[in-house]
Design a protein around this motif. Sequence first.
Motif, PDB file in Angstrom:
ATOM      1  N   VAL A 153       0.866  -1.177   0.000  1.00  0.00           N
ATOM      2  CA  VAL A 153       0.000   0.000   0.000  1.00  0.00           C
ATOM      3  C   VAL A 153       0.904   1.230   0.000  1.00  0.00           C
ATOM      4  CG1 VAL A 153      -1.781   1.273   1.252  1.00  0.00           C
ATOM      5  CG2 VAL A 153      -1.765  -1.236   1.299  1.00  0.00           C
ATOM      6  N   HIS A 154       0.774   2.077  -1.010  1.00  0.00           N
ATOM      7  CA  HIS A 154       1.686   3.213  -1.135  1.00  0.00           C
ATOM      8  C   HIS A 154       1.458   4.274  -0.069  1.00  0.00           C
ATOM      9  CE1 HIS A 154       3.702   2.058  -4.842  1.00  0.00           C
ATOM     10  NE2 HIS A 154       2.529   1.650  -5.311  1.00  0.00           N
ATOM     11  N   ARG A 155       0.207   4.560   0.246  1.00  0.00           N
ATOM     12  CA  ARG A 155      -0.116   5.567   1.263  1.00  0.00           C
ATOM     13  C   ARG A 155      -1.518   5.254   1.782  1.00  0.00           C
ATOM     14  NH1 ARG A 155       2.540  10.668   2.057  1.00  0.00           N
ATOM     15  NH2 ARG A 155       1.628  11.574   3.932  1.00  0.00           N
ATOM     16  N   CYS A 156      -1.582   4.602   2.934  1.00  0.00           N
ATOM     17  CA  CYS A 156      -2.862   4.099   3.420  1.00  0.00           C
ATOM     18  C   CYS A 156      -3.838   5.245   3.671  1.00  0.00           C
ATOM     19  CB  CYS A 156      -2.661   3.293   4.694  1.00  0.00           C
ATOM     20  SG  CYS A 156      -4.221   2.680   5.378  1.00  0.00           S
ATOM     21  N   ARG A 157      -4.994   5.188   3.044  1.00  0.00           N
ATOM     22  CA  ARG A 157      -5.994   6.247   3.173  1.00  0.00           C
ATOM     23  C   ARG A 157      -6.590   6.289   4.581  1.00  0.00           C
ATOM     24  NH1 ARG A 157     -10.594   5.935  -0.944  1.00  0.00           N
ATOM     25  NH2 ARG A 157     -10.672   8.210  -0.720  1.00  0.00           N
ATOM     26  N   VAL A 158      -6.781   5.123   5.192  1.00  0.00           N
ATOM     27  CA  VAL A 158      -7.360   5.095   6.536  1.00  0.00           C
ATOM     28  C   VAL A 158      -6.393   5.704   7.550  1.00  0.00           C
ATOM     29  CG1 VAL A 158      -8.198   3.607   8.393  1.00  0.00           C
ATOM     30  CG2 VAL A 158      -8.843   3.128   6.033  1.00  0.00           C
ATOM     31  N   LEU A 159      -5.125   5.315   7.481  1.00  0.00           N
ATOM     32  CA  LEU A 159      -4.137   5.892   8.392  1.00  0.00           C
ATOM     33  C   LEU A 159      -3.984   7.386   8.127  1.00  0.00           C
ATOM     34  CD1 LEU A 159      -2.018   5.595  10.585  1.00  0.00           C
ATOM     35  CD2 LEU A 159      -0.367   4.921   8.821  1.00  0.00           C
ATOM     36  N   GLU A 160      -3.982   7.772   6.870  1.00  0.00           N
ATOM     37  CA  GLU A 160      -3.870   9.184   6.504  1.00  0.00           C
ATOM     38  C   GLU A 160      -5.065   9.979   7.033  1.00  0.00           C
ATOM     39  OE1 GLU A 160      -1.847  12.341   4.617  1.00  0.00           O
ATOM     40  OE2 GLU A 160      -1.232  10.247   4.574  1.00  0.00           O
ATOM     41  N   GLY A 161      -6.248   9.367   6.968  1.00  0.00           N
ATOM     42  CA  GLY A 161      -7.452  10.089   7.361  1.00  0.00           C
ATOM     43  C   GLY A 161      -7.658  10.156   8.858  1.00  0.00           C
ATOM     44  N   THR A 162      -7.327   9.065   9.575  1.00  0.00           N
ATOM     45  CA  THR A 162      -7.572   9.028  11.021  1.00  0.00           C
ATOM     46  C   THR A 162      -6.371   9.492  11.832  1.00  0.00           C
ATOM     47  OG1 THR A 162      -6.803   6.731  11.239  1.00  0.00           O
ATOM     48  CG2 THR A 162      -9.150   7.084  10.729  1.00  0.00           C
ATOM     49  N   ASN A 163      -5.158   9.321  11.283  1.00  0.00           N
ATOM     50  CA  ASN A 163      -3.923   9.656  12.018  1.00  0.00           C
ATOM     51  C   ASN A 163      -3.853   8.939  13.360  1.00  0.00           C
ATOM     52  OD1 ASN A 163      -2.584  11.512  10.214  1.00  0.00           O
ATOM     53  ND2 ASN A 163      -4.233  12.957  10.643  1.00  0.00           N
ATOM     54  N   CYS A 164      -4.434   7.750  13.436  1.00  0.00           N
ATOM     55  CA  CYS A 164      -4.538   7.037  14.704  1.00  0.00           C
ATOM     56  C   CYS A 164      -3.918   5.652  14.586  1.00  0.00           C
ATOM     57  CB  CYS A 164      -6.003   6.933  15.125  1.00  0.00           C
ATOM     58  SG  CYS A 164      -6.252   6.075  16.700  1.00  0.00           S
ATOM     59  N   LYS A 165      -2.889   5.390  15.376  1.00  0.00           N
ATOM     60  CA  LYS A 165      -2.248   4.078  15.374  1.00  0.00           C
ATOM     61  C   LYS A 165      -3.185   3.002  15.899  1.00  0.00           C
ATOM     62  CE  LYS A 165       1.112   3.201  18.318  1.00  0.00           C
ATOM     63  NZ  LYS A 165       0.727   1.976  19.052  1.00  0.00           N
ATOM     64  N   GLY A 166      -4.044   3.376  16.852  1.00  0.00           N
ATOM     65  CA  GLY A 166      -4.995   2.409  17.387  1.00  0.00           C
ATOM     66  C   GLY A 166      -5.992   1.946  16.349  1.00  0.00           C
ATOM     67  N   VAL A 167      -6.510   2.867  15.538  1.00  0.00           N
ATOM     68  CA  VAL A 167      -7.420   2.491  14.450  1.00  0.00           C
ATOM     69  C   VAL A 167      -6.690   1.600  13.456  1.00  0.00           C
ATOM     70  CG1 VAL A 167      -8.748   3.364  12.498  1.00  0.00           C
ATOM     71  CG2 VAL A 167      -8.916   4.499  14.708  1.00  0.00           C
ATOM     72  N   CYS A 168      -5.444   1.949  13.137  1.00  0.00           N
ATOM     73  CA  CYS A 168      -4.642   1.132  12.221  1.00  0.00           C
ATOM     74  C   CYS A 168      -4.508  -0.293  12.742  1.00  0.00           C
ATOM     75  CB  CYS A 168      -3.265   1.769  12.033  1.00  0.00           C
ATOM     76  SG  CYS A 168      -2.057   0.732  11.181  1.00  0.00           S
ATOM     77  N   ALA A 169      -4.167  -0.430  14.033  1.00  0.00           N
ATOM     78  CA  ALA A 169      -3.924  -1.750  14.600  1.00  0.00           C
ATOM     79  C   ALA A 169      -5.204  -2.532  14.826  1.00  0.00           C
ATOM     80  CB  ALA A 169      -3.158  -1.615  15.923  1.00  0.00           C
ATOM     81  N   LYS A 170      -6.217  -1.875  15.396  1.00  0.00           N
ATOM     82  CA  LYS A 170      -7.404  -2.592  15.859  1.00  0.00           C
ATOM     83  C   LYS A 170      -8.553  -2.620  14.858  1.00  0.00           C
ATOM     84  CE  LYS A 170      -6.409  -3.677  20.251  1.00  0.00           C
ATOM     85  NZ  LYS A 170      -6.760  -4.928  20.954  1.00  0.00           N
ATOM     86  N   MET A 171      -8.599  -1.640  13.953  1.00  0.00           N
ATOM     87  CA  MET A 171      -9.663  -1.655  12.952  1.00  0.00           C
ATOM     88  C   MET A 171      -9.202  -2.367  11.685  1.00  0.00           C
ATOM     89  SD  MET A 171     -10.571   0.147   9.941  1.00  0.00           S
ATOM     90  CE  MET A 171     -12.058  -0.015   8.983  1.00  0.00           C
ATOM     91  N   CYS A 172      -7.904  -2.349  11.426  1.00  0.00           N
ATOM     92  CA  CYS A 172      -7.395  -2.895  10.168  1.00  0.00           C
ATOM     93  C   CYS A 172      -6.473  -4.097  10.372  1.00  0.00           C
ATOM     94  CB  CYS A 172      -6.676  -1.790   9.389  1.00  0.00           C
ATOM     95  SG  CYS A 172      -6.170  -2.295   7.733  1.00  0.00           S
TER      96      CYS A 172
END
Length: 249
Positions: A153-172
């Motif tokens: 993934v070149h630039r994750c849209r979810v991480l870019e949009g939420t700026n949250c490591k927890g969302v990255c880890a636990k939602m994705c």
Amino acid sequence: MAPRCFSVLALQPAAPRPPIHHSSAAAIPDPPPVVEQFEPSFLDNVLLAAFRWTLQQQSNGPRSDLPGFEGMVQELIDFRQLYGLDEQERVSYQTLLALAGPVPFVYRQLFSSGDFSPAVLAWFAKHLLPFLVGEMELTERSQDDGRTGGVLVHRCRVLEGTNCKGVCAKMCKLPTQRFFAEEWGVPLSMTPNFETGQCQLAFGVEPLALEDDPTMPSGCLTRCPVGATPLASSPHETQQRAHETVDTC
């Protein structure tokens, strides 16, 4: 330009593993600015609408009046604030199950044991998931591995949009890894890079446990919109959410 689904199959080197010199997420610098914005196709918009609707049904959480991807991101942030990361992980997994229907069961019975299986899943991920994470390209599974089955993934849209490591880890990361291992019968390792916004997917590779993964430092990113926000009212919930924040925010 030819549609993504007709692009030529080409194997690129996997992304290097993220640097491990940061003691906490707060020390990780922000990614460089986005140079080229992702332009969703008609298929991307249809898949996004289906994903967002299913996520809403599974979570019964807050709704945003914002349209499209921006609205979904706002709903993810609001849900994380109200219910915490563990509930977000549960809802994300249930959403994946609801969307996939019987397809994973059939695939697991017929194809999961084949040597070609990681490459097949990587190909479908590349062409079906850009609506959620942005542009992707096929790679080897890890650097100098040589085997097909990787997707970058070149630039994750979810991480870019939420700026949250927890969302990255636990939602994705965690629910998706579990989803492919348990439902599709193929392990998946996902390695996000919080400095670049990239994420390396490797089908056929067993993932590290979150607490053992050195690329997932503790604490919150400085740009996280919910890290310093009170997440609960009762003493028990406050203590639990504080523990979540330290570990996975």
